[in-house]
Design a protein around this motif. Sequence first.
Motif, mmCIF file in Angstrom:
data_model
loop_
_atom_site.group_PDB
_atom_site.id
_atom_site.type_symbol
_atom_site.label_atom_id
_atom_site.label_comp_id
_atom_site.label_asym_id
_atom_site.label_seq_id
_atom_site.Cartn_x
_atom_site.Cartn_y
_atom_site.Cartn_z
ATOM 1 N N PRO A 1 -4.169 6.051 -8.331
ATOM 2 C CA PRO A 1 -2.564 5.456 -8.578
ATOM 3 C C PRO A 1 -1.585 5.785 -7.728
ATOM 4 O O PRO A 1 -0.761 5.052 -7.350
ATOM 5 C CB PRO A 1 -2.493 5.956 -9.933
ATOM 6 N N GLU A 2 -1.339 7.038 -7.353
ATOM 7 C CA GLU A 2 -0.360 7.561 -6.473
ATOM 8 C C GLU A 2 -0.366 6.721 -5.130
ATOM 9 O O GLU A 2 0.515 6.368 -4.450
ATOM 10 C CB GLU A 2 -0.275 8.852 -6.201
ATOM 11 N N GLU A 3 -1.638 6.560 -4.713
ATOM 12 C CA GLU A 3 -1.715 6.058 -3.440
ATOM 13 C C GLU A 3 -1.423 4.330 -3.440
ATOM 14 O O GLU A 3 -0.755 3.924 -2.628
ATOM 15 C CB GLU A 3 -3.249 6.172 -2.788
ATOM 16 N N ILE A 4 -1.536 3.894 -4.643
ATOM 17 C CA ILE A 4 -1.295 2.257 -4.812
ATOM 18 C C ILE A 4 -0.043 2.211 -4.988
ATOM 19 O O ILE A 4 0.841 1.336 -4.384
ATOM 20 C CB ILE A 4 -2.190 1.775 -5.994
ATOM 21 N N THR A 5 0.866 3.114 -5.667
ATOM 22 C CA THR A 5 2.210 3.047 -5.880
ATOM 23 C C THR A 5 2.813 3.414 -4.560
ATOM 24 O O THR A 5 3.919 2.664 -4.169
ATOM 25 C CB THR A 5 2.670 4.167 -6.952
ATOM 26 N N GLU A 6 2.535 4.159 -3.888
ATOM 27 C CA GLU A 6 2.905 4.310 -2.528
ATOM 28 C C GLU A 6 2.999 3.156 -1.575
ATOM 29 O O GLU A 6 3.982 2.735 -1.112
ATOM 30 C CB GLU A 6 2.373 5.677 -1.695
ATOM 31 N N ARG A 7 1.949 2.496 -1.585
ATOM 32 C CA ARG A 7 1.771 1.367 -0.907
ATOM 33 C C ARG A 7 2.586 0.184 -1.417
ATOM 34 O O ARG A 7 3.253 -0.648 -0.537
ATOM 35 C CB ARG A 7 0.354 0.653 -1.090
ATOM 36 N N ALA A 8 3.040 0.163 -2.645
ATOM 37 C CA ALA A 8 4.127 -0.697 -3.429
ATOM 38 C C ALA A 8 5.310 -0.546 -3.095
ATOM 39 O O ALA A 8 6.308 -1.435 -2.627
ATOM 40 C CB ALA A 8 3.763 -0.521 -4.942
ATOM 41 N N VAL A 9 5.675 0.912 -2.967
ATOM 42 C CA VAL A 9 6.940 1.251 -2.647
ATOM 43 C C VAL A 9 7.386 0.715 -1.157
ATOM 44 O O VAL A 9 8.338 0.199 -0.873
ATOM 45 C CB VAL A 9 7.253 2.909 -2.939
ATOM 46 N N LEU A 10 6.417 1.056 -0.193
ATOM 47 C CA LEU A 10 6.418 0.595 1.117
ATOM 48 C C LEU A 10 6.666 -0.870 1.522
ATOM 49 O O LEU A 10 7.415 -1.188 2.266
ATOM 50 C CB LEU A 10 5.335 1.343 1.902
ATOM 51 N N ALA A 11 5.567 -1.424 0.765
ATOM 52 C CA ALA A 11 5.592 -2.860 0.759
ATOM 53 C C ALA A 11 7.152 -3.494 0.203
ATOM 54 O O ALA A 11 7.715 -4.266 0.936
ATOM 55 C CB ALA A 11 4.689 -3.366 0.114
ATOM 56 N N LEU A 12 7.644 -3.105 -0.882
ATOM 57 C CA LEU A 12 8.992 -3.259 -1.360
ATOM 58 C C LEU A 12 10.048 -2.831 -0.221
ATOM 59 O O LEU A 12 10.978 -3.743 -0.333
ATOM 60 C CB LEU A 12 9.405 -2.589 -2.791
ATOM 61 N N ASP A 13 10.096 -1.768 0.105
ATOM 62 C CA ASP A 13 11.104 -1.696 1.314
ATOM 63 C C ASP A 13 11.081 -2.502 2.461
ATOM 64 O O ASP A 13 12.026 -2.853 2.905
ATOM 65 C CB ASP A 13 11.000 -0.016 1.836
ATOM 66 N N GLY A 14 9.801 -2.857 2.824
ATOM 67 C CA GLY A 14 9.694 -3.932 4.112
ATOM 68 C C GLY A 14 10.116 -5.122 3.481
ATOM 69 O O GLY A 14 10.986 -5.770 4.172
#
Length: 174
Positions: A153-166
């Motif tokens: 879950p933390e890894e998936i959340t981190e990917r989501a945060v980075l994608a939203l930042d992008g």
Amino acid sequence: MRTPQVVVVMGVAGTGKTTIGPLLAARLGVPYAEGDDFHPKANIDKMTAGIPLDDSDRWPWLDAIGHWAHGRAGLGGVVSSSALKRAYRDRLRAVAPGVVFVHLTGDRKLIEDRMAHRQGHFMPTALLDSQFATLEPLGPDEAGVAVDVAGGPEEITERAVLALDGLSSASAPQ
């Protein structure tokens, strides 16, 4: 400072919307709303019985989610909703025009395995095929990102945060 986004975490059942949504909301510092809580009892009874919802079942549910998202405009928030069809996302955007989507995606076998091991949820694994059959991935003209659900879950959340930042960086004025 950017205006906080209202994010709809979407995807087929079992992708982790209820797990990732609150984690994402916490990372973004905004409230989370569980999309399933917007379903009327009749919808939950239908799904519990293994009967897929039809569009007439979904419209009031989507409108309720859209009204919540609209109320969070400029304040930010995260809400979960399967939002499987473009028409459903259009319905959400009609009520809350600024929403962005995080589409949780993944291998069907992985998702089915996760569904089989979750406790206390009304959606049976038997409905997964209908979910995948209904799914229309985000179009290139839709504000949102696809995030793979492999990993924790933390890894998936981190990917989501980075994608939203992008996504935010790409749409920010230069």
